[in-house]
Motif scaffolding. Sequence first.
Motif, short mmCIF file in Angstrom:
data_model
loop_
_atom_site.label_atom_id
_atom_site.label_comp_id
_atom_site.label_asym_id
_atom_site.label_seq_id
_atom_site.Cartn_x
_atom_site.Cartn_y
_atom_site.Cartn_z
N ILE A 349 0.91 -1.32 -0.16
CA ILE A 349 -0.16 0.09 -0.13
C ILE A 349 0.94 1.16 0.04
O ILE A 349 1.61 1.46 0.84
CB ILE A 349 -1.06 0.20 1.24
CG1 ILE A 349 -1.80 -1.09 1.11
CG2 ILE A 349 -1.83 1.27 1.39
CD1 ILE A 349 -2.62 -1.18 2.55
N ILE A 350 0.96 1.93 -1.12
CA ILE A 350 1.72 3.26 -1.11
C ILE A 350 0.91 4.49 -0.79
O ILE A 350 1.43 5.58 -0.46
CB ILE A 350 2.21 3.17 -2.76
CG1 ILE A 350 1.16 3.28 -3.57
CG2 ILE A 350 3.38 2.06 -2.84
CD1 ILE A 350 1.65 3.66 -5.21
N ASP A 351 -0.48 4.46 -0.86
CA ASP A 351 -1.13 5.73 -0.50
C ASP A 351 -2.49 4.92 0.37
O ASP A 351 -3.58 4.80 0.06
CB ASP A 351 -1.72 6.34 -1.64
CG ASP A 351 -2.27 7.68 -1.33
OD1 ASP A 351 -2.62 8.04 -0.39
OD2 ASP A 351 -2.46 8.46 -2.21
N PRO A 352 -2.24 5.21 1.51
CA PRO A 352 -3.44 4.49 2.45
C PRO A 352 -4.56 5.24 2.39
O PRO A 352 -5.59 4.93 2.44
CB PRO A 352 -2.73 4.57 4.16
CG PRO A 352 -1.16 4.51 3.65
CD PRO A 352 -1.08 5.45 2.43
N LEU A 353 -4.63 6.69 2.20
CA LEU A 353 -5.76 7.41 2.15
C LEU A 353 -6.32 7.21 1.02
O LEU A 353 -7.84 7.01 1.16
CB LEU A 353 -5.37 9.01 2.24
CG LEU A 353 -6.55 10.02 2.28
CD1 LEU A 353 -7.42 9.69 3.47
CD2 LEU A 353 -5.93 11.39 2.48
N ARG A 354 -5.91 6.95 -0.22
CA ARG A 354 -6.74 6.65 -1.36
C ARG A 354 -7.29 5.22 -1.31
O ARG A 354 -8.44 4.91 -1.59
CB ARG A 354 -5.93 6.78 -2.70
CG ARG A 354 -5.20 7.98 -2.92
CD ARG A 354 -4.36 8.14 -4.01
NE ARG A 354 -4.56 7.55 -5.28
CZ ARG A 354 -4.06 7.17 -6.15
NH1 ARG A 354 -2.58 7.26 -5.83
NH2 ARG A 354 -4.42 6.52 -7.24
N LYS A 404 -6.06 -2.25 -12.29
CA LYS A 404 -7.22 -2.32 -11.28
C LYS A 404 -6.62 -1.69 -10.29
O LYS A 404 -7.56 -0.97 -9.28
CB LYS A 404 -7.67 -3.70 -11.15
CG LYS A 404 -8.37 -4.41 -12.45
CD LYS A 404 -9.77 -3.58 -12.51
CE LYS A 404 -10.41 -4.18 -13.34
NZ LYS A 404 -12.03 -3.61 -13.67
N THR A 405 -5.47 -1.87 -9.65
CA THR A 405 -5.29 -1.26 -8.25
C THR A 405 -4.48 -0.07 -8.46
O THR A 405 -4.13 0.84 -7.29
CB THR A 405 -4.24 -2.10 -7.65
OG1 THR A 405 -2.90 -2.33 -8.54
CG2 THR A 405 -4.82 -3.41 -7.44
N ALA A 406 -4.22 0.55 -9.61
CA ALA A 406 -3.48 1.89 -9.54
C ALA A 406 -4.28 3.05 -8.89
O ALA A 406 -3.51 3.92 -8.56
CB ALA A 406 -2.96 2.10 -11.09
N ASP A 407 -5.47 3.11 -9.22
CA ASP A 407 -6.24 4.19 -8.80
C ASP A 407 -6.48 4.25 -7.40
O ASP A 407 -7.13 5.25 -6.61
CB ASP A 407 -7.37 3.89 -9.74
CG ASP A 407 -7.51 4.66 -11.01
OD1 ASP A 407 -6.39 5.09 -11.46
OD2 ASP A 407 -8.47 3.95 -11.84
N TYR A 408 -6.14 3.02 -6.65
CA TYR A 408 -6.43 2.94 -5.15
C TYR A 408 -5.19 3.17 -4.17
O TYR A 408 -5.26 2.68 -2.90
CB TYR A 408 -7.14 1.62 -4.91
CG TYR A 408 -8.49 1.54 -5.66
CD1 TYR A 408 -9.48 2.45 -5.29
CD2 TYR A 408 -8.70 0.61 -6.46
CE1 TYR A 408 -10.87 2.39 -5.93
CE2 TYR A 408 -9.98 0.41 -7.34
CZ TYR A 408 -11.02 1.41 -7.05
OH TYR A 408 -12.41 1.35 -7.56
N GLY A 409 -3.96 3.68 -4.78
CA GLY A 409 -2.74 3.82 -4.09
C GLY A 409 -2.19 2.31 -3.81
O GLY A 409 -1.69 2.18 -2.58
N ILE A 410 -2.47 1.29 -4.50
CA ILE A 410 -2.01 0.01 -4.04
C ILE A 410 -1.15 -0.32 -5.38
O ILE A 410 -1.23 -0.34 -6.47
CB ILE A 410 -2.85 -1.09 -4.07
CG1 ILE A 410 -3.84 -0.59 -2.87
CG2 ILE A 410 -2.42 -2.47 -3.73
CD1 ILE A 410 -5.19 -1.39 -2.91
N GLU A 411 0.37 -0.86 -4.95
CA GLU A 411 1.23 -1.44 -6.03
C GLU A 411 1.29 -2.92 -5.88
O GLU A 411 1.57 -3.23 -4.82
CB GLU A 411 2.52 -0.57 -5.77
CG GLU A 411 3.51 -0.97 -6.83
CD GLU A 411 4.66 -0.13 -6.41
OE1 GLU A 411 5.54 -0.76 -5.74
OE2 GLU A 411 5.16 0.87 -7.20
N VAL A 412 1.18 -3.58 -7.08
CA VAL A 412 1.32 -5.03 -7.06
C VAL A 412 2.64 -5.07 -7.42
O VAL A 412 3.03 -4.97 -8.75
CB VAL A 412 0.24 -5.63 -7.85
CG1 VAL A 412 0.42 -7.23 -7.89
CG2 VAL A 412 -1.18 -5.40 -7.43
#
Length: 507
Positions: A349-354, A404-412
């Motif tokens: 998780i790179i952006d917890p708020l998003r 799918k995860t780029a917009d939610y602050g998650i990096e796979v």
Amino acid sequence: MWKTFYIKPNEIGILYHRSDFKKILQPGTYTYFGKHWQVTTYDLNQPEAKIENLELLLRNHSSELQEYLLVVRTGFNQAALVRWGQNWVSVPPNQLRAFWRGFIEVETHLFNVTESLALPAEFVQQLRGIALNGIKKFQISEYEIGLLYVQNNFVQPLESGEYAFWAIDRDVTVRTLSRIVPNPDFPLEEVLIERHPEFVAAYCEIVQLQNQQVAIARYQGKVIAILKPCSRKLFWRGVEVEVIDINTDATLPPRLIAELVSGLPETLALSRNCLHICEVPAQYLGLLYINQEFQTQLQPGMHVWWLFGRSLQTQVFDLRQQTLEVSGQDILSKDKVPLRLNLTAGYRIIDPLRAKNGLVDIVGYLYKELQFALRGAVGERTLDALLEDKGAIDNSIFEYIRQKTADYGIEVDSVGVKDIILPGEIKTILSKVVEAEKAAQANVVRRREETAATRSMLNTARVMEDNPVALRLKELEVLERIAEKIEKIQVNGSLDSILTDLIRINR
């Protein structure tokens, strides 16, 4: 007709004629003429004179009776103590009692119960160990203070010592409080504060808080109570109270965190319902929401807030690499072969708020999307294609989930299929196919080797045909090999005929 009466030495008598009082008779013998004389005797060992119609006799013969009797008369607001010898008796209000004089020392003491229910100290000491009707006695220890209640109404505090109170027609109680406990449970605390300010001023510290104020009470440096806004509380004198305004900032400073959260366990138990505590470990990041609105990000460390008048929520996110397992997925390949696959994905998780604002359940969302990606990648390929190039599946899933995860602050970071599990019958068929392929490959290799060996033998034969010396060397080589494996060789003839004549080998 004469009547004789004998009064014993320990008795006294009253002479009546036709029920009329005549006189008091001392011990002795008395004779009177007539049948209407009668004498009532009283045992002087029982000092109280229980005389019938005493009120009437005193009204008509007061002077004569007063010589022999100690008369005790109490009004509506009076009570009396009577002592004869070492004995005591209490006389309640509105009573008429009489006691014989002379035989045993008798004395009486009147008390106005309207002015004071308490007996003087000298009487309390004399009555020690004696139970009397209408009198209640109390002992206050040196580490206690007593609260005197009459008819459930507070009257006064009582210091350590012995006390006795008239309790004839009213309820008298004493409630003791320990001085050792700085915050005892004061009975009817609000009543004491409102109706008895003199007691509060003399003995107590009062804490009265406004809205958006909290207080910490300490005794000898130790926290003993935490008070909520708009509360009132009494403590014994000597308690220190710190009042804190939480209207603008409800965050606890480090000194209070160390005292209320990281200090003594009993202090934490007191503050647990008053505080919102969030500990953010290293490599984590926290989010703070007040009244459902985002406020700030929380760096690693201990963060504490007062709860009163606000709703606080915190959530902590792990910023390190995490692993998600998608196991036991039953999927049909393009050629309708049922497969079971296990997938592993690494993410951070790179952006917890998003992530918090966009997803209710981060792990659930990732799991679902990985399922979809895995089904799509496997369903588009045949079994042979899957087995030949599993990396293509990984790349397909990786590209899908990354978008799918780029917009939610998650990096796979990585996606990989760990296992492809085939049904039993498919395994058997594939085993036979592989076995046949390997057998065919083995036959090809065998034929190739045989051809090469034959070609080598033909070349060797041509050389021997044109060169007798080479043929003789080959014969010697063969003989050497045979000699290595036997113990004794017998040769008939010359060496020239060794390969054509009989060779007898004895072992």
